[in-house]
Design an enzyme around this catalytic site. Structure first.
Site, PDB file in Angstrom:
ATOM      1  N   GLU A  61      -2.935   0.141  -6.508  1.00 18.41           N
ATOM      2  CA  GLU A  61      -1.855  -0.829  -6.679  1.00 18.41           C
ATOM      3  C   GLU A  61      -1.361  -0.708  -8.116  1.00 18.41           C
ATOM      4  O   GLU A  61      -2.138  -0.385  -9.023  1.00 18.41           O
ATOM      5  CB  GLU A  61      -2.335  -2.269  -6.430  1.00 18.41           C
ATOM      6  CG  GLU A  61      -2.804  -2.549  -5.015  1.00 18.41           C
ATOM      7  CD  GLU A  61      -1.674  -2.619  -3.980  1.00 18.41           C
ATOM      8  OE1 GLU A  61      -0.501  -2.403  -4.353  1.00 18.41           O
ATOM      9  OE2 GLU A  61      -1.981  -2.880  -2.810  1.00 18.41           O
ATOM     10  N   CYS A  92       0.849  -1.190   0.000  1.00 14.26           N
ATOM     11  CA  CYS A  92       0.000   0.000   0.000  1.00 14.26           C
ATOM     12  C   CYS A  92       0.876   1.229   0.000  1.00 14.26           C
ATOM     13  O   CYS A  92       1.489   1.581   1.005  1.00 14.26           O
ATOM     14  CB  CYS A  92      -0.931   0.007   1.211  1.00 14.26           C
ATOM     15  SG  CYS A  92      -2.069   1.397   1.205  1.00 14.26           S
TER      16      CYS A  92
END
Length: 228
Positions: free
Chosen positions: A104, A2
């Site tokens: 992502e 993340c």
DNA sequence: CCAGACGTTGTT
DNA sequence: GTCTGG
DNA sequence: CCAGACGTTGTT
DNA sequence: GTCTGG
């Protein structure tokens, strides 16, 4: 992992996370990057929940010169208890990071293609984090945090082999509880968030530049042939 | 014992 | 604060 | 995470 | 290649 996330909605955020009066500015954020100030929820012992700004990228309280030390933006759930940097924080420095989505990237040759992952119903969710306060030479405390990562659920696994630890809403209070969860319970709290609540789509390469901040960043982008 | 470091990711 | 290396 | 810089000196 | 900044 993340490395970028969003808070696209701020109306209702304090109520959703049990904060009575939020003193920090809450503005929609479409491209939150490491080193930036972020609203973070804590629950000090014997008090009510608080929402305060902290900087993303952990500076441990014991750091001598953070200028030239790593400031981890992520901490692996699997090894939290064996890392000397994170272990001391597990007992009383757990926090929630409110979010509505995260990005992502999939590497494709020289470029990195961003995907946006968020709740199907647009709800908030809470990322599990650890924070600390470092006393600067000027005597002021800098509060910083790191986001815990875990194995990806099958949806996120299409893009990456890690994902942020998203807490089930019913577990958020337990994560903030002054009674430190056991290792066994920690493992359960930090297990992958169920994929059925989430959805993902490709977004514009504009996301790659942290200077870009507008609402169009989360729009679907029909750019190519990579995974959905 | 003391001194010194303390991270994750992806890529090669 | 806690772990690793010497 | 990605993007962008990556240096020192002396002078203004 | 590696570090810094956002």
């Amino acid at each position: 992992m993340c490395g970028r996330f969003t808070i696209t909605v701020t109306i209702g955020l304090p109520e959703r996370f049990g904060v009575a009066h939020c003193k920090v500015p809450l503005l929609p954020r479409y491209n939150i990057a490491p080193s930036q100030p972020v609203p973070v929820i804590t629950h000090p012992f014997g008090s009510i929940r608080e929402c305060q700004e902290m900087t993303w990228g952990l500076i441990p309280s014991t750091s001598k010169d953070p200028t030239h030390s790593p400031r981890p933006i992520n901490a692996r759930a699997e090894t939290l208890h064996e890392r000397s940097t994170f272990r001391p924080l597990l007992s009383s420095r757990r926090c929630l990071i409110p979010a509505t989505g995260f990005y992502e990237w999939v590497r494709s040759g020289k470029s990195s293609i961003p995907y946006y992952i968020h709740c199907k119903n647009g709800d908030f969710f809470a990322l599990a984090g650890l924070w600390d306060a470092w006393k600067a030479p000027d005597g002021l405390f800098r509060k910083t945090f790191t986001i815990i990562t875990t194995r990806p659920n099958p949806l996120v696994a299409r893009y990456h082999d890690r994902m942020p630890a998203i807490l089930l809403p019913e577990n958020e209070a337990r994560w903030l509880d002054f009674m430190t969860p056991s290792n066994k319970e920690l493992k359960e709290l930090l297990s992958p968030y169920p994929e059925e609540y989430l959805t993902a789509h490709r977004v514009s390469l504009a996301v790659n530049d942290p200077m870009h901040e507008d609402a169009s960043l989360i729009k679907r982008d029909e750019g190519g042939v990579l995974p959905v």
